[in-house]
Write a protein that holds these residues in place. Structure first.
Motif, PDB file in Angstrom:
ATOM      1  N   ASP A  15       0.855  -0.998  -0.027  1.00 30.69           N
ATOM      2  CA  ASP A  15       0.668   0.253   0.137  1.00 30.69           C
ATOM      3  C   ASP A  15       0.678   1.702   0.294  1.00 30.69           C
ATOM      4  N   LEU A  16       1.743   1.593   1.038  1.00 40.08           N
ATOM      5  CA  LEU A  16       2.751   2.352   1.016  1.00 40.08           C
ATOM      6  C   LEU A  16       3.491   2.677  -0.554  1.00 40.08           C
ATOM      7  N   TRP A  17       4.445   1.348  -1.214  1.00 40.86           N
ATOM      8  CA  TRP A  17       4.864   1.924  -2.421  1.00 40.86           C
ATOM      9  C   TRP A  17       3.305   1.921  -3.352  1.00 40.86           C
ATOM     10  N   ARG A  18       2.112   1.494  -3.424  1.00 36.65           N
ATOM     11  CA  ARG A  18       1.251   2.074  -4.617  1.00 36.65           C
ATOM     12  C   ARG A  18       1.109   3.739  -4.146  1.00 36.65           C
ATOM     13  N   LYS A  19       1.279   3.780  -2.806  1.00 34.54           N
ATOM     14  CA  LYS A  19       0.595   5.813  -2.640  1.00 34.54           C
ATOM     15  C   LYS A  19       1.719   5.962  -3.005  1.00 34.54           C
ATOM     16  N   ILE A  20       3.033   6.219  -3.104  1.00 39.07           N
ATOM     17  CA  ILE A  20       4.552   6.453  -3.494  1.00 39.07           C
ATOM     18  C   ILE A  20       4.398   7.266  -5.242  1.00 39.07           C
ATOM     19  N   THR A  21       4.046   5.489  -5.825  1.00 36.95           N
ATOM     20  CA  THR A  21       4.390   5.734  -7.128  1.00 36.95           C
ATOM     21  C   THR A  21       3.073   6.626  -7.619  1.00 36.95           C
ATOM     22  N   LEU A  22       1.814   6.050  -6.630  1.00 36.87           N
ATOM     23  CA  LEU A  22       0.424   7.297  -7.259  1.00 36.87           C
ATOM     24  C   LEU A  22       1.122   8.075  -7.415  1.00 36.87           C
ATOM     25  N   LYS A  23       1.497   9.595  -6.636  1.00 30.92           N
ATOM     26  CA  LYS A  23       2.180  10.850  -6.459  1.00 30.92           C
ATOM     27  C   LYS A  23       2.912  10.464  -7.200  1.00 30.92           C
ATOM     28  N   ARG A  24       4.654   9.736  -7.320  1.00 30.64           N
ATOM     29  CA  ARG A  24       4.826  10.530  -7.666  1.00 30.64           C
ATOM     30  C   ARG A  24       4.484  10.784  -9.899  1.00 30.64           C
ATOM     31  N   ILE A  45      12.531  15.391 -11.192  1.00 32.79           N
ATOM     32  CA  ILE A  45      13.106  14.429 -11.115  1.00 32.79           C
ATOM     33  C   ILE A  45      14.459  14.556 -10.162  1.00 32.79           C
ATOM     34  N   ALA A  46      14.990  15.469  -9.781  1.00 32.20           N
ATOM     35  CA  ALA A  46      15.634  15.846  -8.254  1.00 32.20           C
ATOM     36  C   ALA A  46      14.975  15.465  -7.740  1.00 32.20           C
ATOM     37  N   PHE A  47      13.830  15.761  -7.522  1.00 28.54           N
ATOM     38  CA  PHE A  47      12.886  15.750  -6.239  1.00 28.54           C
ATOM     39  C   PHE A  47      13.092  13.653  -5.983  1.00 28.54           C
ATOM     40  N   TRP A  48      12.702  13.068  -6.795  1.00 31.65           N
ATOM     41  CA  TRP A  48      12.309  12.439  -6.645  1.00 31.65           C
ATOM     42  C   TRP A  48      13.407  11.272  -6.467  1.00 31.65           C
ATOM     43  N   TRP A  49      15.362  12.157  -7.032  1.00 35.95           N
ATOM     44  CA  TRP A  49      15.753  11.066  -7.229  1.00 35.95           C
ATOM     45  C   TRP A  49      16.129  10.891  -5.590  1.00 35.95           C
ATOM     46  N   PHE A  50      16.755  12.196  -4.855  1.00 34.17           N
ATOM     47  CA  PHE A  50      16.944  12.345  -4.110  1.00 34.17           C
ATOM     48  C   PHE A  50      15.937  11.608  -3.309  1.00 34.17           C
ATOM     49  N   ALA A  51      14.657  11.218  -2.943  1.00 31.87           N
ATOM     50  CA  ALA A  51      14.355  10.774  -2.543  1.00 31.87           C
ATOM     51  C   ALA A  51      14.431   9.075  -2.207  1.00 31.87           C
ATOM     52  N   LEU A  52      14.667   8.638  -4.092  1.00 31.35           N
ATOM     53  CA  LEU A  52      15.268   7.424  -3.976  1.00 31.35           C
ATOM     54  C   LEU A  52      16.826   6.971  -3.321  1.00 31.35           C
ATOM     55  N   ILE A  53      17.084   7.913  -3.396  1.00 37.48           N
ATOM     56  CA  ILE A  53      19.218   7.851  -2.371  1.00 37.48           C
ATOM     57  C   ILE A  53      18.522   8.205  -0.901  1.00 37.48           C
ATOM     58  N   ILE A  54      17.957   8.729  -0.334  1.00 33.54           N
ATOM     59  CA  ILE A  54      17.645   9.160   1.261  1.00 33.54           C
ATOM     60  C   ILE A  54      18.028   7.856   1.716  1.00 33.54           C
ATOM     61  N   PRO A  55      17.277   6.513   1.424  1.00 35.40           N
ATOM     62  CA  PRO A  55      17.147   4.925   2.047  1.00 35.40           C
ATOM     63  C   PRO A  55      19.136   4.706   1.626  1.00 35.40           C
ATOM     64  N   ILE A  56      19.318   4.736   0.992  1.00 35.35           N
ATOM     65  CA  ILE A  56      21.090   4.552   0.935  1.00 35.35           C
ATOM     66  C   ILE A  56      22.233   5.296   1.408  1.00 35.35           C
ATOM     67  N   LEU A  57      21.758   6.661   1.196  1.00 32.84           N
ATOM     68  CA  LEU A  57      22.671   7.455   2.297  1.00 32.84           C
ATOM     69  C   LEU A  57      22.486   7.266   3.805  1.00 32.84           C
ATOM     70  N   VAL A  58      21.643   6.583   4.265  1.00 37.20           N
ATOM     71  CA  VAL A  58      20.854   6.696   5.560  1.00 37.20           C
ATOM     72  C   VAL A  58      22.308   5.385   6.448  1.00 37.20           C
ATOM     73  N   LEU A  59      22.326   4.837   5.310  1.00 38.29           N
ATOM     74  CA  LEU A  59      23.174   3.087   5.946  1.00 38.29           C
ATOM     75  C   LEU A  59      24.630   3.811   5.590  1.00 38.29           C
ATOM     76  N   VAL A  60      25.080   4.479   4.657  1.00 39.48           N
ATOM     77  CA  VAL A  60      26.488   5.128   3.608  1.00 39.48           C
ATOM     78  C   VAL A  60      26.937   5.917   4.857  1.00 39.48           C
ATOM     79  N   ILE A  61      26.225   6.813   4.839  1.00 35.70           N
ATOM     80  CA  ILE A  61      27.312   7.650   5.612  1.00 35.70           C
ATOM     81  C   ILE A  61      27.559   7.036   7.283  1.00 35.70           C
TER      82      ILE A  61
END
Length: 134
Positions: free
Chosen positions: A7-16, A42-58
């Motif tokens: 449901d969360l993924w579907r809502k995010i995809t609909l918003k995108r 595109i920059a907003f959605w790209w940043f939203a895509l990368i945030i979970p990775i940055l939370v681990l990498v930093i």
């Protein structure tokens, strides 16, 4: 009962999809400046895509640079899979990313073929997603 993640993924995809459609329609009116609304979206959605990775990498990078061997090993244990995951995400998302810029460049030069096809795809995706939610 559907899983919460679906449901969360579907809502995010609909918003995108809705935000991409708004950006595309606004870009059509701007002509030579069409790159700006598309780039911002595109920059907003790209940043939203990368945030979970940055939370681990930093934090993993900070752990690698620490003094203790145990913490360094733990940092590498987190950093390596996160980096592989980040590379996979970039490879998967690259066609989406570059397609939007091709659409923007075509709109800047007055061609609307790709934009027309993308708008039809977005409208169809939004209709299917809203029909699935009801």
């Amino acid at each position: 009962m559907r899983p919460v993640w679906n449901d969360l993924w579907r809502k995010i995809t609909l918003k995108r999809h809705k935000s991409e459609l708004r950006a595309l329609r606004f870009a059509r009116r701007l002509g030579a400046l069409a790159i700006f609304p598309i780039s911002l979206t595109i920059a907003f959605w790209w940043f939203a895509l990368i945030i979970p990775i940055l939370v681990l990498v930093i934090p993993a990078t900070e752990m690698i640079n620490s003094g203790s061997l145990t913490v360094k090993v733990l940092g590498w244990a987190v950093f390596a899979p996160s980096s592989v995951f980040a590379l996979i995400v970039v490879v998967i998302a690259a066609p989406w990313f570059f397609r939007w810029y091709f659409i923007a460049f075509e709109l800047m030069f007055g061609r609307t073929g790709m934009a027309d096809r993308k708008e039809a795809e977005l409208i169809t995706a939004i209709n299917v997603s809203t029909a699935a939610n009801t």
